[in-house]
Design a protein around this motif. Structure first.
Motif, short mmCIF file in Angstrom:
data_model
loop_
_atom_site.label_atom_id
_atom_site.label_comp_id
_atom_site.label_asym_id
_atom_site.label_seq_id
_atom_site.Cartn_x
_atom_site.Cartn_y
_atom_site.Cartn_z
N SER A 79 105.61 16.45 33.64
CA SER A 79 107.00 16.50 34.05
C SER A 79 108.17 16.89 33.16
CB SER A 79 107.68 14.94 34.54
OG SER A 79 107.57 14.17 33.47
N ASN A 81 112.37 16.61 32.01
CA ASN A 81 113.32 16.19 32.46
C ASN A 81 114.70 16.15 31.72
OD1 ASN A 81 112.03 13.97 34.56
ND2 ASN A 81 110.88 13.97 32.75
N SER A 132 115.15 18.24 36.50
CA SER A 132 113.82 17.97 36.54
C SER A 132 112.71 18.84 37.17
CB SER A 132 113.47 16.39 37.22
OG SER A 132 113.84 16.40 38.34
#
Length: 272
Positions: A79, A81, A132
């Motif tokens: 991920s 972010n 994100s």
């Protein structure tokens, strides 16, 4: 003439920068995960300026806490972010501490392989987000005895200004262990031994329910078959302490002998 030359140089620099940016939108070049073997992330003068900040928890896997099982397939996600950012990218690789690939990467519809399958990165269709972004793919674990695997990732949270400056680069690492399995030859087993703790930091306890057991020898081999430890006994107590703290981290095979006969085998892991 001078103005024309300055304009021409500026235009060429712009074209070169755009060429870099266009190629990286469709995936990062191989070898930029921040691993010890790679030695760099995409925070370089030719990719994105600045330095790479360490983060934690941006790599997530479906591997259970006790570790991966050899040749099994697991889901991995990476991920990105950062508030206010709208374009993102990443590169990921499963390696040992010296940069060798461990296991097999299986790309999804939004990811692709680089470097003969050692790396996985984004596609141009998977870079946009709002604060994100997450990419998901699969990883097939390596064969038995491969030991710990380190997942490395470099992540770009771009300011989307059309240049290589102003982007924020992050790096994350996730280490997973191999699930240890105890194997015993039932034809050789006389009584049940307990070997603990396993994994161990170096000291193991060898316990048997029958205090009069005729333990005569304990051998330890590495996975290449080399004998790295051996101890012989004439008369043993119920619980025997074995000091293996001098050995390096890794997987080993412990063999127990009773009265000269092999009676028990167990795979142990040393983790300091």
């Amino acid at each position: 003439m001078r103005k024309t030359l300055v304009f021409t140089l500026s235009f060429l620099i712009f074209i070169i920068a755009q060429t870099y940016l266009s190629s990286y939108i469709n995936g990062a070049p191989a070898g930029y995960t921040g691993s010890p073997g790679d030695g760099k992330t995409c925070a370089t003068s030719t990719c994105h300026t600045g330095s790479a900040s360490a983060v934690n928890g941006w790599i997530i896997s479906s591997i259970p806490e006790e570790g991966y099982t050899a040749d099994s397939i697991y889901t991995i996600s990476v991920s990105a972010n950062e508030e206010g950012r709208t374009k993102f990218g990443f590169e990921f690789s499963p390696q040992d501490l010296i940069g060798n690939q461990l296991g097999t990467l299986i790309p999804s519809s939004q990811t692709q392989l680089r470097g003969a399958g050692k790396y996985i990165t984004h596609k141009s269709s998977s870079v946009l987000g709002s604060g994100s972004k997450i990419w998901t793919f699969e990883w097939e674990a390596p064969s038995n005895g491969s030991g710990a695997v380190n997942f490395y990732a470099a992540i770009n949270c771009s300011n989307n200004n059309g240049t290589i400056s102003g982007d924020h680069i992050y790096r994350d690492k996730l280490s997973v262990q191999e699930k240890l399995s105890v194997f015993i030859d039932e034809n050789l087993l006389h009584d049940t031994y307990t070997v603990y703790p396993n994994p161990t930091s170096g000291i193991i306890k060898l316990d048997k329910s029958v205090s009069s057991a005729g333990l005569t020898q304990v051998d330890l081999h590495n996975l290449s078959g080399d004998l790295v430890y051996s101890s012989k006994y004439s008369n043993r107590p119920k619980e025997e302490l074995v000091d293996l703290s001098f050995l390096s981290n890794g997987l080993y095979i412990l063999t127990v002998y009773e009265k000269g006969k092999e009676t028990h085998k167990v795979k142990i892991s040393i983790l300091k």
